[in-house]
Design a protein around this motif. Structure first.
Motif, mmCIF file in Angstrom:
data_model
loop_
_atom_site.group_PDB
_atom_site.id
_atom_site.type_symbol
_atom_site.label_atom_id
_atom_site.label_comp_id
_atom_site.label_asym_id
_atom_site.label_seq_id
_atom_site.Cartn_x
_atom_site.Cartn_y
_atom_site.Cartn_z
ATOM 1 N N THR A 154 11.538 34.552 53.852
ATOM 2 C CA THR A 154 11.466 35.930 53.381
ATOM 3 C C THR A 154 12.716 36.680 53.800
ATOM 4 N N THR A 155 13.248 37.464 52.875
ATOM 5 C CA THR A 155 14.383 38.299 53.232
ATOM 6 C C THR A 155 13.871 39.699 53.573
ATOM 7 N N ILE B 117 5.390 30.130 59.672
ATOM 8 C CA ILE B 117 6.800 29.988 60.016
ATOM 9 C C ILE B 117 7.648 29.850 58.760
ATOM 10 N N PHE B 118 7.166 29.070 57.785
ATOM 11 C CA PHE B 118 7.912 28.900 56.533
ATOM 12 C C PHE B 118 8.113 30.233 55.831
ATOM 13 N N PHE B 119 7.074 31.025 55.696
ATOM 14 C CA PHE B 119 7.203 32.302 55.002
ATOM 15 C C PHE B 119 8.038 33.306 55.791
ATOM 16 N N MET B 120 7.995 33.249 57.105
ATOM 17 C CA MET B 120 8.827 34.143 57.905
ATOM 18 C C MET B 120 10.304 33.802 57.746
#
Length: 142
Positions: free
Chosen positions: A33-34, A27-30
């Motif tokens: 991330t742009t 969830i953090f990386f989603m």
């Protein structure tokens, strides 16, 4: 003496906290991330039979400043480098049209005062399209 036999507990790894951590990382990386949105549109541009504008038809104010601070307006050298003289010359060239491009070209050794003076005159007369010409670094060494 008789001891109670202890039951052997099954040794295992509890995966529930590990799965929670993996989901939190996902969830953090989603979220952080742009994503770039690329749209490929097929556009057919209209055709025109007109001729391009000639450079002589485009009117602009060219202010060239040499290393000594002498002003040249559209290939005409001014009598002196005073603010009033520059302002009068620009006013005559512009003929009241402050929408013209105002281009300042200064020698690299020109004192800063003369460039700022030209920018000030452009601002006082209402010119909004102000450009300062430069030379590319690769061209300057040649």
């Amino acid at each position: 003496m008789k001891f109670k036999r202890q039951r052997s507990q099954e040794v295992g790894v509890d995966l529930t906290p590990l799965i929670d951590v993996v989901f939190l990382l996902l969830i953090f990386f989603m979220v952080s991330t742009t994503f770039t949105r690329e749209s490929h549109l097929q556009v057919e541009l209209p055709e025109a039979s007109g001729e391009p504008a000639k450079p002589a038809e485009v009117k602009q104010i060219d202010v060239v400043i040499n290393a000594e601070g002498q002003y040249i307006l559209n290939d005409r050298t001014l009598v002196n480098n005073r603010r009033e003289t520059l302002e009068r010359g620009v006013r005559e060239l512009a003929e009241g049209d402050s929408s013209l491009p105002f281009i300042i070209t200064a020698d690299a050794r020109t004192p800063h005062e003369f460039v700022v003076r030209a920018m000030d005159v452009a601002g006082r007369l209402g010119f909004a399209k102000l450009s300062i010409t430069t030379e590319r670094e690769s061209d300057a060494g040649e």
